[in-house]
Write a protein that holds these residues in place. Structure first.
Motif, PDB file in Angstrom:
ATOM      1  N   ALA A   1       0.997  -1.221  -0.093  1.00  0.00           N
ATOM      2  CA  ALA A   1      -0.004  -0.153  -0.172  1.00  0.00           C
ATOM      3  C   ALA A   1       0.835   1.514  -0.036  1.00  0.00           C
ATOM      4  O   ALA A   1       0.932   2.348  -0.803  1.00  0.00           O
ATOM      5  N   PHE A   2       2.405   0.937   0.829  1.00  0.00           N
ATOM      6  CA  PHE A   2       2.648   2.508   0.658  1.00  0.00           C
ATOM      7  C   PHE A   2       3.573   2.271  -0.917  1.00  0.00           C
ATOM      8  O   PHE A   2       4.099   4.009  -1.318  1.00  0.00           O
ATOM      9  N   ILE A   3       3.918   1.510  -1.100  1.00  0.00           N
ATOM     10  CA  ILE A   3       4.343   1.109  -2.900  1.00  0.00           C
ATOM     11  C   ILE A   3       3.374   2.202  -3.075  1.00  0.00           C
ATOM     12  O   ILE A   3       3.959   2.618  -4.616  1.00  0.00           O
ATOM     13  N   TYR A   4       2.336   1.851  -3.236  1.00  0.00           N
ATOM     14  CA  TYR A   4       1.432   2.213  -4.459  1.00  0.00           C
ATOM     15  C   TYR A   4       0.800   3.902  -4.301  1.00  0.00           C
ATOM     16  O   TYR A   4       0.596   4.296  -4.970  1.00  0.00           O
ATOM     17  N   ARG A   5       0.913   3.960  -2.631  1.00  0.00           N
ATOM     18  CA  ARG A   5       0.724   6.006  -2.435  1.00  0.00           C
ATOM     19  C   ARG A   5       1.900   6.382  -2.974  1.00  0.00           C
ATOM     20  O   ARG A   5       1.599   7.973  -3.428  1.00  0.00           O
ATOM     21  N   SER A   6       2.857   5.746  -3.614  1.00  0.00           N
ATOM     22  CA  SER A   6       4.463   6.576  -3.685  1.00  0.00           C
ATOM     23  C   SER A   6       4.219   6.166  -5.403  1.00  0.00           C
ATOM     24  O   SER A   6       4.579   7.671  -5.397  1.00  0.00           O
ATOM     25  N   VAL A   7       3.323   6.035  -6.324  1.00  0.00           N
ATOM     26  CA  VAL A   7       3.829   5.597  -6.718  1.00  0.00           C
ATOM     27  C   VAL A   7       2.191   5.913  -8.011  1.00  0.00           C
ATOM     28  O   VAL A   7       2.314   6.526  -9.344  1.00  0.00           O
ATOM     29  N   SER A   8       1.000   6.057  -7.400  1.00  0.00           N
ATOM     30  CA  SER A   8      -0.336   5.836  -8.214  1.00  0.00           C
ATOM     31  C   SER A   8      -0.150   7.842  -8.790  1.00  0.00           C
ATOM     32  O   SER A   8      -1.207   6.638  -9.310  1.00  0.00           O
ATOM     33  N   ALA A   9       0.062   8.554  -8.244  1.00  0.00           N
ATOM     34  CA  ALA A   9      -0.236   9.636  -8.387  1.00  0.00           C
ATOM     35  C   ALA A   9      -0.058   9.239  -9.889  1.00  0.00           C
ATOM     36  O   ALA A   9       0.025  10.497 -10.832  1.00  0.00           O
ATOM     37  N   ALA A  10       1.123   8.848 -11.071  1.00  0.00           N
ATOM     38  CA  ALA A  10       1.761   9.008 -11.886  1.00  0.00           C
ATOM     39  C   ALA A  10       1.070   8.143 -12.306  1.00  0.00           C
ATOM     40  O   ALA A  10       1.317   8.355 -14.488  1.00  0.00           O
ATOM     41  N   TRP A  11      -0.154   7.715 -12.295  1.00  0.00           N
ATOM     42  CA  TRP A  11      -1.092   7.022 -13.867  1.00  0.00           C
ATOM     43  C   TRP A  11      -2.683   7.761 -13.395  1.00  0.00           C
ATOM     44  O   TRP A  11      -2.694   8.616 -12.928  1.00  0.00           O
ATOM     45  N   PRO A  12      -3.485   7.465 -14.709  1.00  0.00           N
ATOM     46  CA  PRO A  12      -4.295   7.839 -15.041  1.00  0.00           C
ATOM     47  C   PRO A  12      -5.207   7.252 -14.635  1.00  0.00           C
ATOM     48  O   PRO A  12      -4.695   6.675 -12.690  1.00  0.00           O
ATOM     49  N   THR A  13      -5.837   8.920 -13.761  1.00  0.00           N
ATOM     50  CA  THR A  13      -7.096   8.278 -12.364  1.00  0.00           C
ATOM     51  C   THR A  13      -7.916   7.205 -12.835  1.00  0.00           C
ATOM     52  O   THR A  13      -8.102   6.836 -14.079  1.00  0.00           O
ATOM     53  N   GLY A  14      -8.918   6.978 -11.735  1.00  0.00           N
ATOM     54  CA  GLY A  14      -9.762   5.766 -11.539  1.00  0.00           C
ATOM     55  C   GLY A  14      -9.164   4.394 -10.815  1.00  0.00           C
ATOM     56  O   GLY A  14      -7.634   4.192 -11.277  1.00  0.00           O
ATOM     57  N   ILE A  15     -10.055   3.930 -10.422  1.00  0.00           N
ATOM     58  CA  ILE A  15      -9.282   2.602 -10.054  1.00  0.00           C
ATOM     59  C   ILE A  15      -8.689   1.543  -9.761  1.00  0.00           C
ATOM     60  O   ILE A  15      -7.789   0.756 -10.252  1.00  0.00           O
ATOM     61  N   PHE A  16     -10.163   0.971 -11.669  1.00  0.00           N
ATOM     62  CA  PHE A  16      -8.999  -0.095 -12.399  1.00  0.00           C
ATOM     63  C   PHE A  16      -8.288   0.285 -12.544  1.00  0.00           C
ATOM     64  O   PHE A  16      -7.388  -0.483 -12.965  1.00  0.00           O
ATOM     65  N   GLN A  17      -8.012   1.302 -13.104  1.00  0.00           N
ATOM     66  CA  GLN A  17      -6.940   1.745 -14.106  1.00  0.00           C
ATOM     67  C   GLN A  17      -5.574   1.653 -13.404  1.00  0.00           C
ATOM     68  O   GLN A  17      -4.555   1.276 -13.617  1.00  0.00           O
ATOM     69  N   ARG A  18      -5.963   2.275 -12.383  1.00  0.00           N
ATOM     70  CA  ARG A  18      -4.606   2.035 -10.863  1.00  0.00           C
ATOM     71  C   ARG A  18      -4.201   0.750 -10.896  1.00  0.00           C
ATOM     72  O   ARG A  18      -3.349  -0.096  -9.806  1.00  0.00           O
ATOM     73  N   ALA A  19      -5.259  -0.058 -10.669  1.00  0.00           N
ATOM     74  CA  ALA A  19      -5.328  -1.380  -9.979  1.00  0.00           C
ATOM     75  C   ALA A  19      -4.406  -2.169 -10.808  1.00  0.00           C
ATOM     76  O   ALA A  19      -3.395  -3.272 -10.946  1.00  0.00           O
ATOM     77  N   VAL A  20      -4.860  -2.121 -11.686  1.00  0.00           N
ATOM     78  CA  VAL A  20      -3.785  -2.826 -13.251  1.00  0.00           C
ATOM     79  C   VAL A  20      -3.095  -1.946 -13.316  1.00  0.00           C
ATOM     80  O   VAL A  20      -2.367  -3.545 -13.319  1.00  0.00           O
ATOM     81  N   ARG A  21      -2.674  -1.142 -13.325  1.00  0.00           N
ATOM     82  CA  ARG A  21      -0.997  -0.817 -13.449  1.00  0.00           C
ATOM     83  C   ARG A  21      -0.705  -1.561 -11.777  1.00  0.00           C
ATOM     84  O   ARG A  21       0.999  -2.108 -12.143  1.00  0.00           O
ATOM     85  N   PHE A  22      -0.700  -1.458 -10.905  1.00  0.00           N
ATOM     86  CA  PHE A  22      -0.642  -1.786  -9.435  1.00  0.00           C
ATOM     87  C   PHE A  22      -0.238  -3.745  -9.357  1.00  0.00           C
ATOM     88  O   PHE A  22       0.565  -3.626  -8.575  1.00  0.00           O
ATOM     89  N   ALA A  23      -1.275  -3.893 -10.832  1.00  0.00           N
ATOM     90  CA  ALA A  23      -1.167  -4.913 -10.268  1.00  0.00           C
ATOM     91  C   ALA A  23       0.362  -5.894 -11.043  1.00  0.00           C
ATOM     92  O   ALA A  23       1.020  -6.981 -11.301  1.00  0.00           O
ATOM     93  N   GLY A  24       0.302  -5.278 -12.774  1.00  0.00           N
ATOM     94  CA  GLY A  24       1.320  -5.410 -13.412  1.00  0.00           C
ATOM     95  C   GLY A  24       2.753  -5.627 -12.592  1.00  0.00           C
ATOM     96  O   GLY A  24       4.599  -6.073 -12.259  1.00  0.00           O
ATOM     97  N   LEU A  25       2.930  -4.001 -11.648  1.00  0.00           N
ATOM     98  CA  LEU A  25       3.684  -3.781 -10.337  1.00  0.00           C
ATOM     99  C   LEU A  25       4.573  -4.890 -10.320  1.00  0.00           C
ATOM    100  O   LEU A  25       5.319  -5.491 -10.153  1.00  0.00           O
ATOM    101  N   LEU A  26       3.507  -6.038  -9.695  1.00  0.00           N
ATOM    102  CA  LEU A  26       3.469  -6.699  -7.908  1.00  0.00           C
ATOM    103  C   LEU A  26       3.347  -7.523  -9.457  1.00  0.00           C
ATOM    104  O   LEU A  26       4.530  -8.516  -8.058  1.00  0.00           O
ATOM    105  N   PHE A  27       3.172  -7.797 -10.042  1.00  0.00           N
ATOM    106  CA  PHE A  27       3.281  -9.880 -10.360  1.00  0.00           C
ATOM    107  C   PHE A  27       5.135  -9.491 -11.224  1.00  0.00           C
ATOM    108  O   PHE A  27       5.439 -10.916 -11.374  1.00  0.00           O
ATOM    109  N   PHE A  28       5.226  -8.492 -12.747  1.00  0.00           N
ATOM    110  CA  PHE A  28       6.530  -8.190 -12.454  1.00  0.00           C
ATOM    111  C   PHE A  28       7.745  -8.333 -12.119  1.00  0.00           C
ATOM    112  O   PHE A  28       8.540  -9.133 -12.177  1.00  0.00           O
TER     113      PHE A  28
END
Length: 156
Positions: free
Chosen positions: A78-105
């Motif tokens: 969650a702290f990692i999410y907070r530090s990187v999500s501001a650079a991503w497009p708004t929207g829960i789904f859009q940010r969740a997909v990007r964060f899931a990709g980050l975690l996965f890879f």
């Protein structure tokens, strides 16, 4: 900060439940016999590590420390999410997909490549199944973290 911790706890709980439904229920089975243990192509080394060689993995013999650890990982995520999500497009789904990709890879793909494939000799079809499990876990956790972090708070 409290919302980030809450998001992490919710994400960690989601990770634990999703792991229970994927790896435990489908992969290893409630009492053994899941596809990861019963597949005729599975590596005997992997089966032995999960079922025979003492001490058995903590997640099998004493899951509490692993469950707690996953909750702590959720807070860190969650702290990692907070530090990187501001650079991503708004929207829960859009940010969740990007964060899931980050975690996965950055985490799960590396884990499967380095340990089950590399060290335990697990065959590629079963590694692929585990990657599907990890992708499900990553998205579920990321969606919960994004939902809690992005939720609008009503003014009081």
């Amino acid at each position: 900060m409290p919302r980030t911790i809450l998001a992490g706890l919710a994400g960690g709980m989601t990770m634990n439940v999703t792991m229970l439904l994927t790896f435990r229920l489908l992969g290893f089975g409630w009492n053994g016999g899941g596809i990861l243990l019963s597949s005729p192509v599975q590596s005997p080394k992997l089966i032995a590590i999960w079922t025979q060689i003492e001490p058995l993995p903590l997640v099998v013999a004493n899951p509490a420390p692993i469950i707690i650890g996953m909750m702590l990982f959720g807070i860190g995520h969650a702290f990692i999410y907070r530090s990187v999500s501001a650079a991503w497009p708004t929207g829960i789904f859009q940010r969740a997909v990007r964060f899931a990709g980050l975690l996965f890879f950055m985490t799960f793909l590396f884990w499967e490549f380095f340990t089950p494939f590399n060290q335990l000799g697990e065959p590629l079809p079963l590694v692929a199944l585990e990657l599907l499990f990890w992708a499900t876990i990553a998205f579920a956790e990321a969606f919960v973290i994004a939902s809690v972090c992005e939720r609008k708070v009503s003014g009081v």
